[in-house]
Design an enzyme around this catalytic site. Structure first.
Site, PDB file in Angstrom:
ATOM      1  CG  ASP A 177      46.703 -53.807  18.820  1.00  0.00           C
ATOM      2  OD1 ASP A 177      46.258 -54.933  19.141  1.00  0.00           O
ATOM      3  OD2 ASP A 177      47.738 -53.649  18.142  1.00  0.00           O
TER       4      ASP A 177
ATOM      5  CD  GLU B 138      71.866 -19.134  16.231  1.00  0.00           C
ATOM      6  OE1 GLU B 138      72.249 -19.390  15.081  1.00  0.00           O
ATOM      7  OE2 GLU B 138      70.703 -19.381  16.645  1.00  0.00           O
TER       8      GLU B 138
END
Length: 369
Positions: free
Chosen positions: A202, A54
């Site tokens: 991985d 705002e």
């Protein structure tokens, strides 16, 4: 619903999305100010501790905010925190009406902002595109009520349900487009979590590799402290930290990992493993509102059985692997199809050559104050 009001709130929602992943522990909020049918100011909350949506919109509107309509995705705050209350700023700007997407469930606000505006003679209407506004801030809505992070499971499987081949090869299940979208997703989450098995197999970096992206906090679940000291998550150049969640208390191993920059988080034990419920409580206590659970299957299976997953994103690749290859969830599953865990609010869309199936775990936590 008035078509123009809905259109303007959708614009505020689009602005709010720019802040997703950058505002925690605050919610993402967007604001649009309209006067005489013309947009005169826009803004969104960009980062915790900085001006709210705002305030940015009022600054852009200047004197044109007087007598204008304000559209904001979340109730304007009414309390003093790191920034002054937005409700007071709107009153001082002499806006005419405020249209609110949803009431703020934060106990410090919870209707007080709307009451303050109405006491000042400003007309307020709440509930404009409320469903969409709630979906925007799923992590915040859960965390503010429970102090637990919102857990999103992401996985990629072939059409026959495999996350890798029988040899363990998983690069790559999906195509480039899907992988780029996953990296954007990482940038919107507070933390990313994998099991130590994924790190060993991985050696991922667990970073957000898109321009302007934010790396999430990296959380490795490593009950026995077997993570290699040369793992990429311990050496990657990143502003985000790496947390190792464990039940292990080997002083030498702890010293070696901390020397490599890791933060050790000792959790409660459950059946010889990290108690995931305790881990998520600890993450919530430090302000982590959202966790992207990326694997592997042992961690995903444990989280599913413990009822800790809120939403699933499953990429389906148009491939067939066959054989005894792994799936998403390891461990014991339900005995009967009638006992299967169901997804609600399911959507399906195409991402490159792959399909993305999304849905909430049902029954899910109600997103209401």
């Amino acid at each position: 619903m008035d078509v123009e009001r809905e259109k303007t709130m959708r614009r505020a929602l689009a602005l709010a999305r720019r802040g997703i992943g950058k505002t925690a522990p605050n919610p993402a909020v967007g604001c649009v100010i309209v006067r005489d049918g013309q947009v005169v100011g826009t803004g969104w909350h960009k980062k915790a501790g900085t001006p709210h949506a705002e305030v940015h919109a009022l600054h852009a509107a200047g004197e044109r905010a007087a007598g204008a309509d304000v559209y904001v995705t979340l109730e304007p705050c009414s309390h003093y925190g790191k920034t002054p209350p937005c409700a007071k700023a709107l009153i001082e700007a002499r806006v005419a009406r405020v249209f609110v997407g949803m009431v703020d469930p934060n106990p410090l606000v919870a209707g007080k902002g709307i009451a303050l505006l109405r006491q000042a003679g400003i007309e307020v209407e709440a509930g404009i595109l409320e469903k969409e506004c709630r979906a925007l801030n799923r992590p915040f809505l859960k965390w503010i009520r429970t102090r637990l992070p919102y857990v999103l499971l992401k996985s990629a499987v072939t059409l026959d349900g495999k996350t890798a081949t029988a040899s363990g090869d998983s690069r790559w299940v999906t195509g480039d487009t899907a992988r780029r979208e996953v990296h954007r997703l990482r940038g919107r989450m507070d933390a990313i979590m994998v099991g130590v098995g994924t790190v060993v197999k991985d050696d991922p970096q667990l970073t957000c590799r898109v321009p302007g992206g934010k790396d999430p906090l990296r959380v490795i679940v490593d009950s026995t402290l077997r993570m290699p000291l040369h793992a990429a998550v311990l050496s990657v150049a990143s502003a985000a930290r790496t947390v190792v969640a464990t039940i292990g208390r080997d002083p030498a191993r702890i010293e070696s990992l901390t020397a490599r920059g890791a933060e050790l988080l000792v959790c409660a034990e459950l059946a010889g493993q990290v108690d995931l419920a305790d881990l998520f409580r600890k993450l919530g206590e430090r302000g982590v509102q959202s966790v992207l659970l990326e694997g592997g299957s042992q961690l995903a299976g444990a989280a599913l059985r413990a009822g800790l997953i809120d939403r699933c994103q499953i990429y389906l690749a148009p491939k067939l692997v066959g054989g005894a290859a792994p799936g998403i969830f390891a461990g014991e599953g339900v005995p009967l199809m009638g006992d299967a865990i169901r997804l609600a609010e399911v959507t399906v869309r195409r991402v490159g050559h792959d399909l993305l199936v999304e849905g909430d775990i049902a029954p899910r936590l109600p997103l209401v104050p």
